[in-house]
Write a protein that holds these residues in place. Sequence first.
Motif, PDB file in Angstrom:
ATOM      1  N   SER A  26      12.070   9.776   5.466  1.00  0.00           N
ATOM      2  CA  SER A  26      11.007   9.763   4.464  1.00  0.00           C
ATOM      3  C   SER A  26       9.658   9.553   5.141  1.00  0.00           C
ATOM      4  O   SER A  26       9.575   8.996   6.233  1.00  0.00           O
ATOM      5  N   ILE A  27       8.618  10.015   4.465  1.00  0.00           N
ATOM      6  CA  ILE A  27       7.246   9.821   4.932  1.00  0.00           C
ATOM      7  C   ILE A  27       6.528   8.958   3.907  1.00  0.00           C
ATOM      8  O   ILE A  27       6.212   9.423   2.802  1.00  0.00           O
ATOM      9  N   PRO A  28       6.295   7.680   4.206  1.00  0.00           N
ATOM     10  CA  PRO A  28       5.625   6.803   3.252  1.00  0.00           C
ATOM     11  C   PRO A  28       4.158   7.166   3.109  1.00  0.00           C
ATOM     12  O   PRO A  28       3.493   7.480   4.100  1.00  0.00           O
ATOM     13  N   CYS A  29       3.684   7.169   1.878  1.00  0.00           N
ATOM     14  CA  CYS A  29       2.276   7.476   1.608  1.00  0.00           C
ATOM     15  C   CYS A  29       1.559   6.159   1.354  1.00  0.00           C
ATOM     16  O   CYS A  29       1.845   5.471   0.376  1.00  0.00           O
ATOM     17  N   GLN A  30       0.648   5.797   2.240  1.00  0.00           N
ATOM     18  CA  GLN A  30       0.021   4.482   2.213  1.00  0.00           C
ATOM     19  C   GLN A  30      -1.366   4.539   1.592  1.00  0.00           C
ATOM     20  O   GLN A  30      -2.184   5.386   1.943  1.00  0.00           O
ATOM     21  N   GLY A  84       0.787  -1.217   0.000  1.00  0.00           N
ATOM     22  CA  GLY A  84       0.000   0.000   0.000  1.00  0.00           C
ATOM     23  C   GLY A  84       0.822   1.272   0.000  1.00  0.00           C
ATOM     24  O   GLY A  84       0.284   2.356   0.139  1.00  0.00           O
ATOM     25  N   ILE A  85       2.145   1.171  -0.140  1.00  0.00           N
ATOM     26  CA  ILE A  85       3.004   2.353  -0.181  1.00  0.00           C
ATOM     27  C   ILE A  85       3.300   2.687  -1.639  1.00  0.00           C
ATOM     28  O   ILE A  85       4.087   2.017  -2.297  1.00  0.00           O
ATOM     29  N   GLU A  86       2.605   3.667  -2.171  1.00  0.00           N
ATOM     30  CA  GLU A  86       2.735   4.000  -3.578  1.00  0.00           C
ATOM     31  C   GLU A  86       3.736   5.117  -3.822  1.00  0.00           C
ATOM     32  O   GLU A  86       4.244   5.268  -4.927  1.00  0.00           O
ATOM     33  N   LYS A 124      -3.876   2.465   1.869  1.00  0.00           N
ATOM     34  CA  LYS A 124      -4.995   2.111   2.746  1.00  0.00           C
ATOM     35  C   LYS A 124      -5.493   3.303   3.549  1.00  0.00           C
ATOM     36  O   LYS A 124      -6.683   3.457   3.793  1.00  0.00           O
ATOM     37  N   SER A 125      -4.554   4.138   4.005  1.00  0.00           N
ATOM     38  CA  SER A 125      -4.944   5.280   4.839  1.00  0.00           C
ATOM     39  C   SER A 125      -5.396   6.466   4.010  1.00  0.00           C
ATOM     40  O   SER A 125      -5.915   7.446   4.542  1.00  0.00           O
ATOM     41  N   GLY A 126      -5.203   6.381   2.698  1.00  0.00           N
ATOM     42  CA  GLY A 126      -5.595   7.486   1.827  1.00  0.00           C
ATOM     43  C   GLY A 126      -4.630   8.648   1.841  1.00  0.00           C
ATOM     44  O   GLY A 126      -4.900   9.694   1.254  1.00  0.00           O
ATOM     45  N   ALA A 127      -3.491   8.498   2.518  1.00  0.00           N
ATOM     46  CA  ALA A 127      -2.497   9.574   2.584  1.00  0.00           C
ATOM     47  C   ALA A 127      -1.712   9.640   1.281  1.00  0.00           C
ATOM     48  O   ALA A 127      -1.301   8.621   0.736  1.00  0.00           O
TER      49      ALA A 127
END
Length: 246
Positions: free
Chosen positions: A175-179, A54-56, A181-184
């Motif tokens: 880094s800040i992973p954008c997942q 889920g980390i795009e 599932k969380s919609g971030a």
Amino acid sequence: MDTPRCLQLVFIVTLVVASGALHCRYPRNNRVSANRHNRLDTSISSSLTNTENGIEDSVQVFLRFSPLIGGPPIPLHVEVILTEGDADKHKDAERKGTLYIRKTNNLASMAVLNTYPQLHRLDFLPENPTDPSTVVRLASLQSVPGKLRHRYYVTASSDAKQDGRGITVLLPVGSIPCQKKSGATSSNVISTALDFTNERRDNVYDDLRIFLGKNCLSFALDLLLELNNVHGIQRVDSWNKIDFGE
């Protein structure tokens, strides 16, 4: 002790304080599972593995030290740089532990930044940094009017002009992973940073003072703390390589 040596000492102390504060001021985010946490801290997995988890995308976080505007060519000013868009993931693991030092105060000289599609630079500086009275007041430990600044670039190479002369240092924070599932998304992370900056533009960060007040370093650390609290920063544990360049 002569003036150049004093200024060099000030920079070294600033860098040490910043490094220590990054480790002490915000702990690792507990919302990330241990397995994923270890994977992100040691290497960047392939695009397929990231997608499965889920980390795009991810936002890379840097601190950049550079000379004060109109000041000596020693990196005493600090800003936060956030990236948007995927760079070459296979090279990211090496970059995370590398401290970049350049002899010129030109953003484009940091080739690592040119690999990211978009850059956001946020910092806090005097409202009139080249005014002689500003220098006098700051040198006498008085406050001066300050301003928060946000600059946006489509890659660092789009900034052809130099900010000025002098040495610059680029410090990878994490880094800040954008997942998925969380919609971030990376846009959410950037929005958090801009909201934090805009909400404090006219009150918290209206005056700048070198000591015992708000300054560029305190703003950078406050912003990193906010990003970590909201999104979770996967922090770089150590900087074990130095990249010198022109």
